[in-house]
Motif scaffolding. Structure first.
Motif, mmCIF file in Angstrom:
data_model
loop_
_atom_site.group_PDB
_atom_site.id
_atom_site.type_symbol
_atom_site.label_atom_id
_atom_site.label_comp_id
_atom_site.label_asym_id
_atom_site.label_seq_id
_atom_site.Cartn_x
_atom_site.Cartn_y
_atom_site.Cartn_z
ATOM 1 N N ALA A 67 0.797 -1.231 0.000
ATOM 2 C CA ALA A 67 0.000 0.000 0.000
ATOM 3 C C ALA A 67 0.831 1.284 0.000
ATOM 4 O O ALA A 67 0.411 2.298 -0.558
ATOM 5 C CB ALA A 67 -0.935 0.003 1.208
ATOM 6 N N SER A 68 1.997 1.267 0.589
ATOM 7 C CA SER A 68 2.778 2.487 0.796
ATOM 8 C C SER A 68 3.060 3.257 -0.489
ATOM 9 O O SER A 68 2.923 4.483 -0.534
ATOM 10 C CB SER A 68 4.096 2.139 1.490
ATOM 11 N N ALA A 69 3.456 2.579 -1.543
ATOM 12 C CA ALA A 69 3.790 3.266 -2.796
ATOM 13 C C ALA A 69 2.562 3.938 -3.398
ATOM 14 O O ALA A 69 2.674 5.004 -4.016
ATOM 15 C CB ALA A 69 4.415 2.297 -3.791
ATOM 16 N N TYR A 70 1.382 3.349 -3.217
ATOM 17 C CA TYR A 70 0.151 3.974 -3.712
ATOM 18 C C TYR A 70 -0.124 5.277 -2.954
ATOM 19 O O TYR A 70 -0.546 6.271 -3.550
ATOM 20 C CB TYR A 70 -1.043 3.031 -3.576
ATOM 21 N N ASN A 71 0.101 5.267 -1.641
ATOM 22 C CA ASN A 71 -0.062 6.488 -0.850
ATOM 23 C C ASN A 71 0.877 7.584 -1.343
ATOM 24 O O ASN A 71 0.479 8.735 -1.497
ATOM 25 C CB ASN A 71 0.216 6.216 0.638
ATOM 26 N N ASN A 72 2.134 7.210 -1.566
ATOM 27 C CA ASN A 72 3.112 8.197 -2.015
ATOM 28 C C ASN A 72 2.782 8.706 -3.416
ATOM 29 O O ASN A 72 2.899 9.905 -3.690
ATOM 30 C CB ASN A 72 4.525 7.619 -1.964
ATOM 31 N N ARG A 73 2.367 7.811 -4.295
ATOM 32 C CA ARG A 73 2.019 8.251 -5.644
ATOM 33 C C ARG A 73 0.782 9.154 -5.598
ATOM 34 O O ARG A 73 0.686 10.128 -6.351
ATOM 35 C CB ARG A 73 1.790 7.059 -6.570
ATOM 36 N N ALA A 74 -0.147 8.862 -4.702
ATOM 37 C CA ALA A 74 -1.333 9.713 -4.555
ATOM 38 C C ALA A 74 -0.921 11.135 -4.186
ATOM 39 O O ALA A 74 -1.475 12.107 -4.727
ATOM 40 C CB ALA A 74 -2.274 9.133 -3.499
ATOM 41 N N GLN A 75 0.034 11.264 -3.289
ATOM 42 C CA GLN A 75 0.503 12.593 -2.884
ATOM 43 C C GLN A 75 1.111 13.323 -4.073
ATOM 44 O O GLN A 75 0.839 14.497 -4.302
ATOM 45 C CB GLN A 75 1.506 12.473 -1.733
ATOM 46 N N ALA A 76 1.930 12.642 -4.856
ATOM 47 C CA ALA A 76 2.560 13.266 -6.026
ATOM 48 C C ALA A 76 1.493 13.638 -7.056
ATOM 49 O O ALA A 76 1.569 14.712 -7.670
ATOM 50 C CB ALA A 76 3.597 12.323 -6.633
ATOM 51 N N ARG A 77 0.521 12.778 -7.230
ATOM 52 C CA ARG A 77 -0.558 13.079 -8.176
ATOM 53 C C ARG A 77 -1.352 14.304 -7.715
ATOM 54 O O ARG A 77 -1.740 15.151 -8.523
ATOM 55 C CB ARG A 77 -1.490 11.879 -8.345
ATOM 56 N N ARG A 78 -1.606 14.377 -6.420
ATOM 57 C CA ARG A 78 -2.328 15.539 -5.888
ATOM 58 C C ARG A 78 -1.537 16.813 -6.151
ATOM 59 O O ARG A 78 -2.080 17.820 -6.594
ATOM 60 C CB ARG A 78 -2.586 15.391 -4.395
ATOM 61 N N LEU A 79 -0.240 16.762 -5.896
ATOM 62 C CA LEU A 79 0.598 17.936 -6.133
ATOM 63 C C LEU A 79 0.603 18.330 -7.604
ATOM 64 O O LEU A 79 0.757 19.499 -7.941
ATOM 65 C CB LEU A 79 2.033 17.673 -5.653
ATOM 66 N N GLN A 80 0.421 17.360 -8.474
ATOM 67 C CA GLN A 80 0.391 17.602 -9.915
ATOM 68 C C GLN A 80 -0.999 18.083 -10.374
ATOM 69 O O GLN A 80 -1.166 18.477 -11.519
ATOM 70 C CB GLN A 80 0.780 16.313 -10.638
ATOM 71 N N GLY A 81 -1.970 18.024 -9.479
ATOM 72 C CA GLY A 81 -3.321 18.459 -9.818
ATOM 73 C C GLY A 81 -4.235 17.341 -10.282
ATOM 74 O O GLY A 81 -5.375 17.594 -10.668
ATOM 75 N N ASP A 82 -3.761 16.102 -10.222
ATOM 76 C CA ASP A 82 -4.544 14.946 -10.652
ATOM 77 C C ASP A 82 -5.292 14.366 -9.446
ATOM 78 O O ASP A 82 -4.909 13.336 -8.891
ATOM 79 C CB ASP A 82 -3.625 13.902 -11.287
ATOM 80 N N VAL A 83 -6.374 15.025 -9.063
ATOM 81 C CA VAL A 83 -7.139 14.603 -7.885
ATOM 82 C C VAL A 83 -7.788 13.241 -8.120
ATOM 83 O O VAL A 83 -7.805 12.392 -7.223
ATOM 84 C CB VAL A 83 -8.188 15.666 -7.510
ATOM 85 N N THR A 84 -8.296 13.011 -9.324
ATOM 86 C CA THR A 84 -8.937 11.727 -9.636
ATOM 87 C C THR A 84 -7.933 10.583 -9.489
ATOM 88 O O THR A 84 -8.233 9.558 -8.859
ATOM 89 C CB THR A 84 -9.531 11.744 -11.061
ATOM 90 N N GLY A 85 -6.736 10.747 -10.054
ATOM 91 C CA GLY A 85 -5.698 9.724 -9.936
ATOM 92 C C GLY A 85 -5.271 9.518 -8.497
ATOM 93 O O GLY A 85 -5.031 8.385 -8.057
ATOM 94 N N ALA A 86 -5.180 10.629 -7.744
ATOM 95 C CA ALA A 86 -4.805 10.529 -6.329
ATOM 96 C C ALA A 86 -5.843 9.719 -5.567
ATOM 97 O O ALA A 86 -5.497 8.836 -4.772
ATOM 98 C CB ALA A 86 -4.653 11.919 -5.724
#
Length: 189
Positions: A85-104
């Motif tokens: 699960a950890s990598a998904y959490n981290n990728r969600a944070q990066a996606r959020r910072l990129q503006g990809d709320v749906t992906g996050a």
């Protein structure tokens, strides 16, 4: 320089209407526990170490503002151990910072499902999903996620629950007004 908690309180006082996830370093409390996760017996040791190294590279890249490299490293960590699960959490944070709320949100749902709603990964997932709900103006959903994260031991989520309390928000605004007046005395006083 104050503690991380002091900075979070000041952020809430002086910016009561802002999302509360952007105070640098607030997640350090949770990151300090990273080595204490029960993953060592679940995943093959070599793959786990490699996955953690990729995540660390991703976090470092994200902190440097290189979100494309961060997303690439998190993707590699996910490909290596897709049930972690950890990598998904981290990728969600990066996606959020990129503006990809749906992906996050998609990544957070996967992280929460993989974690079974338990442990550090779930705690982090609930906090992040709660922050996204706050950004979208869905305070009831945010409150539910922060309550779950608080039950899992997140001090940050407990602070968010206080801040979501309408009486606390009013108190914070009043305190900010008083502090502002102290810094800008009225003419003739």
């Amino acid at each position: 320089m104050g503690t991380l908690n002091d900075r979070a309180v000041l952020q809430a006082i002086f910016n009561p209407d802002t999302p509360f996830g952007d105070v640098v370093g607030l997640d350090l409390e949770e990151e300090a526990e990273k080595g204490q996760v029960d993953e060592n017996g679940v995943f093959p040791r070599e793959q786990l170490e490699q996955s953690k190294a990729l995540e660390l590279q991703g976090v470092t890249a994200a902190e440097a503002g290189d979100l494309s490299t961060a997303l690439e490293r998190f993707g590699q960590a996910i490909n290596l151990l897709p049930e972690r699960a950890s990598a998904y959490n981290n990728r969600a944070q990066a996606r959020r910072l990129q503006g990809d709320v749906t992906g996050a949100l998609e990544d957070l749902e996967l992280a929460l499902a993989l974690s079974g709603g338990r442990g550090r990964a779930a705690r982090q997932g609930f906090v992040q999903r709660g922050l996204l709900a706050r950004l979208q103006g869905r305070d009831d959903d945010a409150r539910k996620d922060f309550e779950r994260a608080a039950r899992l031991g997140s001090p940050f989520a407990r602070r968010q629950l206080v801040l979501l309390n309408p009486y606390a928000a009013l108190c914070n605004r009043m305190l900010a007004d008083v502090m502002g007046q102290l810094h800008r005395p009225r003419d003739g006083c």
